[in-house]
Structures are given as structure tokens and as C-alpha cells.
Scaffold this active site. Sequence first.
Site, PDB file in Angstrom:
ATOM      1  N   LYS A 148     -30.328  13.121  -1.317  1.00 45.57           N
ATOM      2  CA  LYS A 148     -30.509  11.877  -2.077  1.00 45.57           C
ATOM      3  C   LYS A 148     -31.041  12.295  -3.442  1.00 45.57           C
ATOM      4  O   LYS A 148     -32.230  12.612  -3.589  1.00 45.57           O
ATOM      5  CB  LYS A 148     -31.505  10.963  -1.358  1.00 45.57           C
ATOM      6  N   HIS A 151     -34.361   3.496   1.707  1.00 43.81           N
ATOM      7  CA  HIS A 151     -35.358   3.075   0.723  1.00 43.81           C
ATOM      8  C   HIS A 151     -36.651   2.595   1.394  1.00 43.81           C
ATOM      9  O   HIS A 151     -37.299   1.684   0.877  1.00 43.81           O
ATOM     10  CB  HIS A 151     -34.790   1.952  -0.151  1.00 43.81           C
ATOM     11  N   HIS A 202     -28.554   0.454   6.129  1.00 39.27           N
ATOM     12  CA  HIS A 202     -28.424   1.107   4.829  1.00 39.27           C
ATOM     13  C   HIS A 202     -29.765   1.164   4.097  1.00 39.27           C
ATOM     14  O   HIS A 202     -30.175   2.229   3.616  1.00 39.27           O
ATOM     15  CB  HIS A 202     -27.402   0.361   3.981  1.00 39.27           C
TER      16      HIS A 202
END
Length: 286
Positions: free
Chosen positions: A218, A172, A156
Site C-alpha cells: 500500500k 483504512h 474494502h
Amino acid sequence: MENNTDLSDVAQVLWDNDVNRLQPGIDYKIDLQDRAGQILTNADVTDGAGLPLFLFVNEEFFKKKTFSAFISLLDNYESDTRQPEIITPEEEREIHTFLDAVMETPVLQIAHRYLVEKGRAKVNKEQFKQQLYDIWFSLYARKGGSSQPDSSGFEHVFVGETRGGRTVIGFHNWIQFYLQEKLGHVDYRGYTMEKNHLKPDENKHLITLQFSWKKGVKPRGSCFMGVSPEFEFALYTITFLSSSGRHQKLRFSQYEVEIVCHSNKYKNIETTYPILLQYLAVTSWR
């Protein structure tokens, strides 16, 4: 939300010992271009950037042990949360190679000592390695995804996932972004700003941006830029294991940041990422 002085102090030590960090404008260069527009639908997105985010990265850094081991993990996952994950024996070996590599670095050794002092980690290195494996790499069923194990904290946060084919979640990490953009899988849409209306600085190590990936969008994602894999892994691990709250405000180097960190019911990392609150005045930094 008050500054967590204890975590700020150890974050500064991690930062000072991140010997594999790249220098903005020297080892890599980005082009922020314009601010991203408002997203109405996936097909109707105002693109604030006609060019890629990355202009240049010195890929010699990717030959370093931790970078190489990290990159080998990035193609091990199904991005669609509707697809269950299956870890092959080779992929399992790659996970342990990565953990062995980062545990040899100063930043993970500092993190380990800190967590032992706080009673959050075992002194034995193999037991600590198993703890890292459990919180980062153990598979679980993500809410809104498959009923079978389809996610992990590492996937993730560092690799990224898609939900329903329309939304990008997680993702990220700057290395994954660079490599996916280089392959033409990521379309950078422009920078975004947090509630403080602070415009990102391409010569600093933290940005917030908008992008599309694998037909999903995103709307806003933040990440450190140019830091080593071991720095992020250590910082997020410390925040996760030593924090009783979901949000911690830290001050180190030239940044005041909020580290968001959520766990699931299985006590795995569900998500963690930085939010830039402000730039701090400093006379020099690495």
C-alpha cells in the site's frame, strides 16, 4: 473545495459523543519513525521504519461490544479480489450482531436522526439497519477482480483487499492494522505526507502511512487512529448518504479533513477514507 459546514457540524457532534475512543499516548502508543521511501517495485522498497508502528494498545477496549463485534468480522473475507466471496450463515449472524451493536451507540443514533431529518434514511430502525447492510455488506464484483461477487464496502474499507497479488487496496482501519501487525502479516514502512507536506503527529488521531501486507504494498493509505468502529461507520455512512459529491471537506475537533467517498453502479460504498488537510488550533480536545 469548500468546507461543508453542515457535515462538519454533525461530524463534531459524532466526535464529541465517541465515548469509546482511545487516548493517544495513554490507551495506545505508536512510533512513526521515518518517512517512507519511494516504491520502485514490490521487492525494492526503501523501508523508513525498522520497527512496528504500534508500541502498545490497551486491548481491554477490544472487549467492548462494538469492538468485539467488529473484530469478529475481520476474518470473514478473502483478500484476493480474484476470489469470490461466500458469506456463511455464521458470518451473516456476525454482520447483524455488529449492526445491532453499533446501532445502540450514541454516534449511530445521532447519525440516524441526522439522516432522517435530511430525508436520506427511514425512521424505522429495522429499515435503517437494512439500508446499512445494503450499502456496506452487499457483495458485488469489483472492477479488476473476479466476475463473481468478490467485494463489499466493509471489506474494502475496514479489512483490506489485494489486487493481482501485488497491490493492497482499501485497508483504512487502525484496528485491523494493529491486529495484522501483531500477527506479523503487516510490515509498516514509514509515514507518508499529503500534498500539504504536513508530517503526521503520533499524538493525534489521523495518519498517512505506507505498508506491505500479504505480499502486496500500500504505497499510501490514511486512517483515523484510536477511534471507535462506530465513529468511522457513522461518519462514512453520513458522508455517503448525504453527499452529492465524491469529496467533502470537514472541520471538526483539531482537524480539517477531506473525506473521499465513492459508490459503484449498484449504489454500494466502493471506498471511503480520510485525508488530513491541516491541524486546527484548539485549546482542548478529548
